[in-house]
Design a protein around this motif. Structure first.
Motif, PDB file in Angstrom:
ATOM      1  N   UNK A  60       0.846  -1.197   0.000  1.00 36.20           N
ATOM      2  CA  UNK A  60       0.000   0.000   0.000  1.00 36.20           C
ATOM      3  C   UNK A  60       0.869   1.229   0.000  1.00 36.20           C
ATOM      4  N   UNK A  61       0.791   2.043  -1.067  1.00 33.51           N
ATOM      5  CA  UNK A  61       1.837   3.021  -1.348  1.00 33.51           C
ATOM      6  C   UNK A  61       1.704   4.388  -0.690  1.00 33.51           C
ATOM      7  N   UNK A  62       0.590   4.681   0.008  1.00 27.42           N
ATOM      8  CA  UNK A  62       0.543   5.897   0.816  1.00 27.42           C
ATOM      9  C   UNK A  62      -0.436   5.713   1.963  1.00 27.42           C
ATOM     10  N   UNK A  63      -0.586   6.731   2.794  1.00 28.47           N
ATOM     11  CA  UNK A  63      -1.329   6.568   4.046  1.00 28.47           C
ATOM     12  C   UNK A  63      -2.765   6.080   3.862  1.00 28.47           C
ATOM     13  N   UNK A  64      -3.635   6.821   3.140  1.00 25.19           N
ATOM     14  CA  UNK A  64      -5.022   6.340   3.035  1.00 25.19           C
ATOM     15  C   UNK A  64      -5.140   5.008   2.308  1.00 25.19           C
ATOM     16  N   UNK A  65      -4.282   4.776   1.340  1.00 22.50           N
ATOM     17  CA  UNK A  65      -4.301   3.500   0.610  1.00 22.50           C
ATOM     18  C   UNK A  65      -3.904   2.347   1.525  1.00 22.50           C
ATOM     19  N   UNK A  66      -2.854   2.552   2.313  1.00 29.02           N
ATOM     20  CA  UNK A  66      -2.383   1.499   3.217  1.00 29.02           C
ATOM     21  C   UNK A  66      -3.397   1.214   4.326  1.00 29.02           C
ATOM     22  N   UNK A  67      -4.096   2.256   4.787  1.00 29.78           N
ATOM     23  CA  UNK A  67      -5.133   2.045   5.811  1.00 29.78           C
ATOM     24  C   UNK A  67      -6.275   1.210   5.225  1.00 29.78           C
ATOM     25  N   UNK A  68      -6.740   1.587   4.039  1.00 32.81           N
ATOM     26  CA  UNK A  68      -7.794   0.815   3.381  1.00 32.81           C
ATOM     27  C   UNK A  68      -7.372  -0.619   3.138  1.00 32.81           C
TER      28      UNK A  68
END
Length: 317
Positions: free
Chosen positions: A221-229
């Protein structure tokens, strides 16, 4: 006596002019314009910038960003408005490497120094800003790829959950990741999928990928919101800890995913430091001091083993 009185009046007027001039000079506005205000990562950049104001008494900071990273036109308008109101300097995290070039050129033409943070502008814009402060995103992507290979081996399939196609940080980060995977393993790559930096979108995309690829061994997951999702999808699907996951950035949600084993590791940028150094650099430029054209603000790979270390605590937020 009249002559002495006249001199006193002149002196008083001159003194008042000097005080007014000094007040005006000290009330410099520095505009910090980021990719979105709806992210703890960028809020931590704001905290860093505000901390630097302690050494810049009298300067004023304004902090802006669009509602989402994909609202590129809104960010362009924010920079243009800053130029039009003649701010003393701009610290900018450009959402798009090309779209922001014309307005940064306007700042250059207006003799307003610009410090770019996080993501570079396109090569055509390099002459219009004075410094770039960022993570070396290629190296950061390579670090994440190595972490994944170390944990799952060099065969099988992995998925790449990305964010904004064409964003400068995305090009370097995901490019560095995929190039390293291809050069150092036989892993096949599913994706990338673009969440537009929306957590809910990343959750749905990851859920779909996990369903359609039951043999998936790893995921990035390449950034914060993407990795959280991504992390939430892993937990909801019952695949947490079974699919090796590496994320990017280090807010509280992502730290908890590392602690409970949902994510094997997170690559964390120095977001606070980026904001602090960004403001300090633009202040130096306003004061006509020399600065380095490019400054690497670093990245730390955080795992369950080192999450309580000093190095990790210095970057987590």
């Amino acid at each position: 006596m009249k002559s002495i009185g006249f001199c006193k009046v002149v002196a008083l007027i001159a003194s008042t002019a000097i005080v007014s001039s000094a007040s005006m000079a000290s009330a410099r506005e520095i505009a910090v314009i980021v990719k979105t205000v709806n992210s703890t990562y960028w809020q931590n950049v704001q905290k860093g910038a505000q901390s630097a104001l302690k050494d810049a008494p009298g300067d004023q900071l304004t902090f802006q960003g669009p509602a989402s990273e994909s609202a590129i036109a809104d960010q362009v308008n924010m920079v243009e408005n800053a130029v039009n109101r003649h701010v003393a300097g701009i610290v900018l995290a450009p959402s798009d490497p090309d779209a922001l070039v014309p307005v940064v050129k306007k700042a250059w033409e207006a003799h307003i120094p610009v410090v770019v943070i996080d993501s570079p502008l396109a090569d055509s814009g390099k002459g219009f800003y004075q410094a770039l402060l960022s993570t070396d995103n290629v190296k950061a992507g390579q670090l994440c790829a190595k972490a994944l290979i170390d944990r799952i081996g060099s065969t099988g399939s992995i998925a790449v959950m990305s964010y904004i196609a064409g964003a400068g940080s995305e090009i370097g980060r995901v490019g560095g990741f995929t190039d390293y995977i291809k050069a150092h393993s036989s892993l096949s790559i599913v994706g990338p999928f673009y969440s537009q930096s929306q957590m809910a979108t990343a959750l749905n995309q990851t859920t779909d990928v996990l369903t359609s690829h039951p043999d998936l061994k790893g995921i990035f997951g390449a950034n914060e919101p993407t990795a959280i999702g991504m992390g939430r999808a892993l937990e909801q699907s019952g695949r947490a800890g079974k699919v090796v996951a590496v994320g990017f950035d280090g807010n509280e949600d992502l730290q908890n995913f590392v602690k409970n084993g949902t994510l094997a590791a997170i690559a964390v940028q120095g977001s606070f430091q980026m904001g602090k150094l960004g403001l300090e650099t633009v202040v130096k430029l306003i004061d006509h001091q020399k600065v380095a054209k490019q400054i690497d603000t670093g990245v730390v790979l955080v795992t369950k083993k080192n999450i309580d270390s000093v190095d990790a605590k210095n970057v987590l937020y």
